[in-house]
Design a protein around this motif. Structure first.
Motif, short mmCIF file in Angstrom:
data_model
loop_
_atom_site.label_atom_id
_atom_site.label_comp_id
_atom_site.label_asym_id
_atom_site.label_seq_id
_atom_site.Cartn_x
_atom_site.Cartn_y
_atom_site.Cartn_z
N ILE A 126 -1.98 13.09 -3.80
CA ILE A 126 -2.64 12.33 -4.88
C ILE A 126 -2.20 10.91 -4.68
N VAL B 85 -8.12 -0.17 0.73
CA VAL B 85 -6.80 -0.01 1.53
C VAL B 85 -6.88 1.70 2.06
N CYS C 266 1.28 6.64 -4.59
CA CYS C 266 0.78 7.96 -3.96
C CYS C 266 2.15 8.82 -3.60
N GLY C 267 1.67 9.89 -2.99
CA GLY C 267 2.47 10.74 -2.53
C GLY C 267 2.83 10.36 -1.01
N ASP C 268 2.35 11.00 0.03
CA ASP C 268 2.82 10.32 1.45
C ASP C 268 2.02 9.16 1.55
N SER D 98 0.33 8.41 4.35
CA SER D 98 -0.39 8.29 5.84
C SER D 98 -1.64 7.81 5.67
N VAL D 99 -2.34 7.75 4.59
CA VAL D 99 -3.71 7.12 4.39
C VAL D 99 -3.82 5.70 3.93
N ILE D 100 -2.88 4.91 4.01
CA ILE D 100 -2.73 3.63 3.77
C ILE D 100 -3.05 2.98 4.92
N GLY D 101 -4.25 2.16 4.92
CA GLY D 101 -4.62 1.46 5.99
C GLY D 101 -4.75 0.09 5.91
N THR D 102 -3.37 -0.70 5.70
CA THR D 102 -3.03 -2.18 5.68
C THR D 102 -2.84 -2.37 7.00
#
Lengths: 178, 178
Positions: free
Chosen positions: A116, A124, B119-121, B123-127
């Motif tokens: 979530i 981003v 967020c939670g984890d 891993s989807v942060i694309g900075t």
């Protein structure tokens, strides 16, 4: 590795459109249909302007929003083949943070808290696929996009359109073939 | 286009380590120094195990955490050259969502809500860059990483280490040269 999908809440998992109509009727005694709102902006959706933003800022709005038809079954189906993330632009309305978190636990208890994300803008977010109703999110996304139909995006065709969750699953199946 | 940076809250913007020590003393009457915790895991930081998680789940913990030395000035400095996002793994502790949002408004009012992500984890942060104290976040990140020193990461050297905010700015300046 499974492909990752970012799935929006308002207008995609949550039927905010129906909820806006209900709240507007409760407040002003005038009932609109989903058809009446088609092609309007959020700002001008109702005769009284700015109601969408007003309702979204009101305590209790997000905790009581109905689930979008077919969303629960579709998310369960998607989780078999994708890493599913729920990505909601909740930061503008701080009171919505806890309501949205509880709403997800209530209606989608099978979504792990790790998956979530509450954010401001979504630029981003680096998933492979994004399902959203807002062009402001889809237009700046680098991966595959699916535009979930909402009254405010009827006149745009920048992205693959899905009118409901059945169509989302169909589109994703067709993408897998390539 | 400005490069984007994802900046962690706990242990980076917020001095949770000092706060854990204060809360532990308040609860058990025993005072530890930051030096005492060095090299320990979060689980085993104190003689009473699991206290870090217990405190993090307690109402009022995140709203009262002190600001990390030098963080306010450093963020203001970074905003001149970077798109700064605050990215906090707040989802595990739902009560922390509102507290963290208020804490940011109080101590970092110059950070726009659009640039806040809970967020939670991660891993989807694309900075382009990530500044964090946790290996679980840094190890799976695709861009440049800076590991902010915390008691639990003392024994690791997987990432460029910054012992404080002055060192973060220095490292970023040296990266710009290449």
């Amino acid at each position: 590795m499974k492909k990752s999908i970012a799935i929006d809440m308002d207008g995609v998992l949550a039927d905010v459109e129906a909820h806006f109509i209900t709240w507007y009727e409760k407040e002003y005694g005038e009932r609109f249909s989903k058809n009446d709102l088609k092609g309007k902006t959020e700002e001008n959706a109702f005769p009284k302007k700015g109601m969408v933003k007003k309702f979204a800022s009101t305590k209790g709005f997000f905790s009581t929003v109905p689930v979008m038809d077919g969303a629960v079954e579709a998310i369960k189906e998607l989780q078999k083949n994708y890493e599913v993330y729920i990505v909601s632009a909740a930061m503008e309305f701080p009171q919505s943070l806890v309501e949205k978190r509880s709403w997800l636990s209530e209606h989608f208890p099978f979504i792990h808290w790790k998956n979530i994300i509450f954010c401001g803008d979504k630029s981003v977010i680096g998933t492979d696929i994004m399902i959203d109703d807002h062009l402001k999110n889809l237009d700046y996304f680098n991966g595959e996009t699916i535009m979930f139909t909402a009254f405010h995006n009827i006149d745009f065709d920048n992205h693959t359109r899905a009118n409901n969750w059945r169509e989302v699953l169909k589109i994703l199946k067709s993408l897998e073939k390539f």
